[in-house]
Design an enzyme around this catalytic site. Structure first.
Site, short mmCIF file in Angstrom:
data_model
loop_
_atom_site.label_atom_id
_atom_site.label_comp_id
_atom_site.label_asym_id
_atom_site.label_seq_id
_atom_site.Cartn_x
_atom_site.Cartn_y
_atom_site.Cartn_z
N ARG A 130 -0.69 42.21 43.14
CA ARG A 130 -1.73 42.03 42.01
C ARG A 130 -1.04 41.44 40.86
NH1 ARG A 130 -4.29 42.10 46.38
NH2 ARG A 130 -5.56 43.68 46.85
N GLU A 131 -1.59 40.23 40.56
CA GLU A 131 -1.29 39.62 39.33
C GLU A 131 -2.18 39.84 38.53
OE1 GLU A 131 1.91 36.15 41.14
OE2 GLU A 131 -0.36 35.67 40.68
N GLU A 145 -7.32 31.70 9.77
CA GLU A 145 -6.95 30.39 9.58
C GLU A 145 -6.72 29.51 10.70
OE1 GLU A 145 -1.81 30.78 9.64
OE2 GLU A 145 -3.00 31.43 7.81
N GLU A 150 -16.90 35.57 10.56
CA GLU A 150 -17.43 34.32 11.31
C GLU A 150 -18.79 33.92 10.88
OE1 GLU A 150 -17.16 34.76 15.42
OE2 GLU A 150 -15.11 35.14 15.42
N GLY A 156 -11.48 40.47 38.30
CA GLY A 156 -10.40 40.10 39.53
C GLY A 156 -9.08 39.85 39.02
N PHE A 172 5.03 37.81 31.74
CA PHE A 172 5.06 36.92 30.64
C PHE A 172 4.42 37.92 29.85
CE2 PHE A 172 2.50 34.30 27.89
CZ PHE A 172 3.26 33.69 27.50
N GLU A 185 -15.78 40.90 12.61
CA GLU A 185 -16.01 39.55 12.99
C GLU A 185 -17.44 39.16 12.71
OE1 GLU A 185 -13.87 38.00 14.85
OE2 GLU A 185 -12.34 39.45 14.55
#
Length: 187
Positions: free
Chosen positions: A44-45, A146, A104, A123, A22, A100
Site C-alpha cells: 500500500r503506497e 506570500e 483569503e 485510495g 519521500f 483561511e
C-alpha cells in the site's frame, strides 16, 4: 468518520511494516506492507497529510464568497471555497477555518457552523477536510500567504449551484459545501 462494524472485520488489512519513501513540505509518501484478510501480503503506497479546513462565507442576500486560484497539479484556475491545511499537529480545525476566511477573503465571521468532515481521496491519502459555513460577516483586508495568488468573488448561491450542476466547479470540497449550504437554506 465511519466506524468498523463487526460485519466488516473480514475486510480489515493489518500493517506488517512501513517505510518512508519521500518527505516533502506538505506531503509524505509511505510504502506499507499489509496482510490482507485472506492472509496474503500486498503493498500500500499512500500519502500522509496534516488535514485541512474550508469555509463557505454566506452574505445576508444569499451570496457566497468563493476564491479563484491556479491549481498546478491540474493546470487550471479553479473556483473554490476558502481553505487551507492545518498548520500544526492537533490544530483546531475551526481555528484553521477562521484563519483561511480572513487570509483569503479578508472577512471575519460572527457565526460559524460545521457542515461535515470529508475524506478527500481514500485510495491514496489520509487527508480529511473539515467543512464549515460562516455568516454575520465583517469585511476586512485580504492577506493571503506570500505564495498564494487568489481572487475573491461574490456570487449568488443559486449561481454557484448551477456551476456545480454544469461541471464548471470541479473541486470536491467546494461542491459539497455549496450543496450542503443550499440544502440548509432552501429546504
Amino acid at each position: 468518520m465511519a466506524m468498523i462494524d463487526n460485519d466488516d472485520k473480514n475486510l480489515v488489512e493489518k500493517k506488517i511494516s512501513s517505510e518512508k519513501v519521500f518527505d516533502g513540505v506538505l506531503l509524505h509518501v509511505r510504502k506499507d506492507i499489509v496482510e490482507l484478510p485472506n492472509g496474503h501480503e500486498s503493498v500500500r503506497e499512500w500519502i500522509t497529510h496534516p488535514g485541512a479546513s474550508s469555509i463557505i462565507p454566506l452574505l445576508p442576500d444569499n451570496q457566497i464568497i468563493l476564491v479563484k486560484q491556479f491549481r498546478y497539479p491540474i493546470g487550471q484556475v479553479t473556483l473554490e471555497v476558502p481553505a487551507g491545511k492545518l498548520d500544526f499537529a492537533n490544530e483546531d480545525p475551526l481555528t484553521c477555518a477562521r484563519r483561511e476566511l480572513s487570509e483569503e477573503t479578508g472577512y471575519t465571521a460572527g457565526e460559524i457552523w460545521k457542515l461535515t468532515t470529508i475524506a478527500t481521496t481514500v485510495g491514496f491519502t489520509n487527508e480529511i477536510i473539515h467543512l464549515y459555513a460562516a455568516k454575520d460577516l465583517t469585511p476586512g483586508k485580504q492577506h493571503p500567504d506570500e505564495d498564494e495568488f487568489i481572487n475573491a468573488i461574490k456570487m449568488p448561491l443559486t449561481a454557484a449551484l448551477q456551476l456545480v450542476e454544469s461541471g464548471k466547479i470541479i473541486d470536491s470540497k467546494t461542491i459539497i459545501s455549496i450543496m450542503m449550504l443550499a440544502k440548509q437554506i432552501y429546504n
